[in-house]
Scaffold this active site. Structure first.
Site, PDB file in Angstrom:
ATOM      1  CG  HIS A 183      -1.788   1.182   1.355  1.00  0.00           C
ATOM      2  ND1 HIS A 183      -3.114   1.162   1.023  1.00  0.00           N
ATOM      3  CD2 HIS A 183      -1.536   2.461   1.738  1.00  0.00           C
ATOM      4  CE1 HIS A 183      -3.640   2.356   1.207  1.00  0.00           C
ATOM      5  NE2 HIS A 183      -2.699   3.174   1.656  1.00  0.00           N
ATOM      6  CD  GLU A 184       1.437   3.792   3.621  1.00  0.00           C
ATOM      7  OE1 GLU A 184       1.714   4.837   2.999  1.00  0.00           O
ATOM      8  OE2 GLU A 184       0.344   3.634   4.207  1.00  0.00           O
ATOM      9  CG  HIS A 198       0.244   6.211  -0.701  1.00  0.00           C
ATOM     10  ND1 HIS A 198      -0.789   6.870  -1.332  1.00  0.00           N
ATOM     11  CD2 HIS A 198      -0.304   5.638   0.401  1.00  0.00           C
ATOM     12  CE1 HIS A 198      -1.909   6.682  -0.640  1.00  0.00           C
ATOM     13  NE2 HIS A 198      -1.644   5.934   0.418  1.00  0.00           N
ATOM     14  CG  HIS A 256       0.370   8.881  -6.843  1.00  0.00           C
ATOM     15  ND1 HIS A 256      -0.692   9.276  -6.077  1.00  0.00           N
ATOM     16  CD2 HIS A 256       0.126   9.359  -8.081  1.00  0.00           C
ATOM     17  CE1 HIS A 256      -1.545   9.960  -6.832  1.00  0.00           C
ATOM     18  NE2 HIS A 256      -1.072  10.014  -8.056  1.00  0.00           N
TER      19      HIS A 256
HETATM   20 ZN   LIG Z   1      -2.870   5.226   1.974  1.00  0.00          ZN
END
Ligand SMILES: [Zn+2]
Length: 684
Positions: free
Chosen positions: A475-476, A479, A482
């Site tokens: 998940h991280e 990010h 991104h």
């Molecule tokens: Zn998040």
């Protein structure tokens, strides 16, 4: 105390980054440096703003918008290091500074957004925006900047501006206090146990607890702490109902223990100030203000998503509870089924239904291998590569440094990661940037980092993760991608600078690749034998993906609904905790499930404004990520190159350069409905 030293921003290690790989020279940064450097950097930025605002030339994109975006570099540099330290490696000096700096920064940015001359120049450009014939990204940045000024009070009268600045400053201080209070409760509480108290606990939990006790100066004992990495497995596996209850109560009472670290009045004051702020700016509620620039746009749209999910989740949880009660009775428990029983019997039910328990997976989920998996998936999807550089000092010896390269070998930026829990780190997992990537001016390569809170293994042993933790890592890292893949011109739309209910798409979408069989086969290798996870275990793990959906959806959605309840009303409750209790009662919240984050420690919502009236965003983004991954599944290839390129271009690289609906539609061809998300969660 105000500093009298003269700071040379062009040479100081906090602002002139001359360490290896262009990082700050962390070895030469002292805690005492922050205060004078902040003061100097704030002054320098003020002077830059003043020069833009008082420029006698006709406003142009270059002399106004670009100058504004590129200004404050020294302040950005010192801030990014400081906030990294405040979250990941704090101490009393840093905490005291935080209390001092938060209101200072708030005053500084309030003054900029209420600078009339500056706004007049932005407004002039905005009114002429059609005639300026701007490219779409620049036009969007101009419009966003103009709206940002208006939403920050640029159109208020003098009294209104003064009041708003005061409100922002107070909110900023209160947010800092809130976060520090939770950290204090998490740091100060530990339940020290002996060997005899550990019935049911798998070895990995025992060794994390031993390490946590040693970190707290009690070598030879075992500590239950309020870190999720210990609390959750402890309450999942411990056969000691009495100890589960103690841990549960401590965990759910963080921030509500009376005394100096109690957040009850902090929350009350924050809600009042937020309601007043919304009113001052002409909005019906704080939620209306916050949602104005999101995809959802209104509280009604948020409820249109959450309410039906809530109904389904309640039904599912009620059915699940019956099964858990049956198991508890079978196990000989005469006690009324309670919240501290849920995880424990859910794990037993999982073992019964699927003939396997979580602990079986753990030896296959070595932290280092799962990091490899994260990097490998990024290489397969987007062509970028990673090379770890050992021996480079960052903010803490645990932090690791990776050079990120494009497919053609050119440098793209840096990725740093700091994986282990320690008392000086706040709980949770997050991504942030020391520097964001953009092309404006001389351009800037991104320096992105991830912070995790995995239990540190004893020296010489590999760290093993739970499935949830492995998901958090993906998940991280989503990010982080991104931030790292960003390909925009303007700093203010770089990377994760997107609408808040869009920002969880790149992260939640990335989680899907963890359970792609080809990824697990390659990277989920047994810690002792090096053999890949057996197909049968893999199948069981995949089969259990929607197991426990009732519990997970209730605990999440309850927090999201409470967040909306606080902020969608025009005023603020006098007693927030009573309001929390009454709202939950109206919602028919089961007494056997706690909110994922209760009000007194709901950092997303109160330790700053980030996710206030915005906790729903995770589920909003989930609607998008379920549909986006389905796009890959439909092609039968989780690494489909054409689709991966569309994903990179329109989602991971695009930042906030376009409207999120436009970006999503460019990737997928249409907007999704919530069904794929409900199916993914196993609710329909
Ligand atoms: Zn998040």
């Amino acid at each position: 105390m105000p500093s009298t030293k003269v700071v040379d921003l062009a040479a100081h290690p906090l602002t002139a980054w001359r360490g290896p790989l262009g990082l700050p020279d962390f070895a030469h940064i002292g805690d005492g440096d922050f205060s004078p450097v902040f003061d100097a950097a704030l002054k320098a930025h003020e002077a830059e703003i003043d020069a833009i605002a008082t420029n006698q030339e006709v406003p142009t994109i270059e002399n106004t918008l670009a100058a504004l975006e590129l200004g404050g570099e020294a302040l950005d540099h010192v801030s990014s290091i400081f906030w990294c330290r405040a979250g990941a490696y704090t101490n009393e000096t840093i905490q005291a500074l935080e209390r001092d700096i938060s209101p200072k920064m708030s005053r500084h940015f309030s003054a900029i957004s209420m600078n009339e001359k500056l706004f007049a120049r932005i407004d002039d450009l905005y009114q002429r925006r059609e005639a300026l014939k701007l490219d779409p990204e620049t036009l969007r940045v101009l419009e966003k900047t103009w709206k940002g000024f208006v939403r920050s009070g640029a159109k208020l009268d003098a009294d209104g501006k003064i009041r708003l600045a005061k409100i922002n400053e107070e909110l900023s201080s209160l947010g800092t206090t809130f976060g520090q209070n939770v950290l204090a409760d998490e740091r100060d509480w530990a339940l020290f146990l002996d060997e005899a108290d550990l019935a049911g606990l798998p070895d990995f939990v025992k060794s994390s607890m031993a390490e946590a006790a040693e970190m707290r100066g009690r070598k030879g004992r075992y500590a239950v702490t309020l870190s999720r990495s210990i609390y959750e497995p402890f309450t999942t596996f411990s056969e000691r109902r009495d100890l589960r209850e103690i841990a549960y109560r401590a965990f759910t009472m963080r921030g509500q223990n009376g005394g100096a670290s109690d957040n009850t009045t902090v929350v009350r004051d924050m809600l009042k100030l937020r309601a007043e702020k919304a009113k001052l700016l002409g909005y019906a509620s704080f939620a209306a203000l916050k949602l104005d620039d999101t995809m959802a746009k209104t509280p009604m749209a948020v409820h249109a998503l959450l309410d039906p999910v809530w109904e389904k989740a309640l039904e599912k949880a009620a059915a699940d509870q019956k099964e858990l009660e049956r198991l508890a009775a079978k196990a000989g428990s005469n006690e009324k089924f309670a919240a501290w029983d849920w995880r424990f019997y859910q794990e037993k039910l999982r073992a019964e239904k699927f003939a396997f328990d979580e602990a079986e997976l753990k030896p296959y989920l070595q932290l280092d291998r799962i990091i490899d998996a994260c990097l490998d998936v990024a290489t397969r999807l987007f062509g970028i590569t990673f090379q770890e550089k050992k021996g480079i000092a960052a903010w803490h010896p645990d932090a690791r440094v990776f050079v990120v390269k494009n497919a053609d070998g050119s440098e793209r930026g840096l990725f740093l990661a700091d994986y282990f829990a320690r008392p000086s780190k706040r709980s949770g997992a997050w991504m942030s940037a020391l520097k964001s990537g953009y092309k404006l001016g001389h351009g800037s390569q991104p320096v992105i980092y991830n912070i995790m809170n995995f239990a540190k293994p004893p020296a010489g042993e590999p760290a093993l993760l739970s499935v949830d933790e492995a998901k958090t890592l993906f998940h991280e890292f989503g990010h982080a991608l991104h931030g790292m893949l960003t390909d925009v011109t303007w700093p203010s739309v770089s990377g994760t600078s997107v609408s808040r209910d869009f920002v969880e798409l790149p992260s939640q979408l990335y989680e899907h690749w963890l359970t792609v069989p080809a990824v697990l086969e390659k990277h989920a290798l047994h810690v002792k034998t090096g053999k890949p996870m057996p197909q049968a275990l893999l199948d069981k793990m995949l089969a259990t993906r929607t197991f426990g959906a009732g519990f997970a959806t209730v605990e999440f959605t309850a927090s999201a609904l409470i967040d909306m309840a606080y902020h969608a009303r025009p005023d603020a409750p006098e007693e927030p905790l009573r309001f929390e209790a009454e709202t939950l009662e109206k919602l028919d919240m089961p007494g056997t499930i706690a909110m994922r984050h209760r009000t007194p420690h709901f950092g997303h919502v109160f330790a700053g404004e980030g996710y206030s009236a915005g906790y729903y965003s995770y589920m909003w983004s989930e609607v998008l990520d379920a549909d986006a991954f389905a796009a890959f599944e439909e092609t039968g290839d989780p690494f489909n190159p054409a689709l991966a390129e569309r994903l990179r271009k329109n989602i991971y690289a695009a930042g906030g350069s376009k409207d999120p609906e436009e970006l999503y539609t460019a990737f997928r061809g249409k907007m999704p409905s919530p069904e794929a998300m409900m199916v993914k969660r196993g609710l329909v």
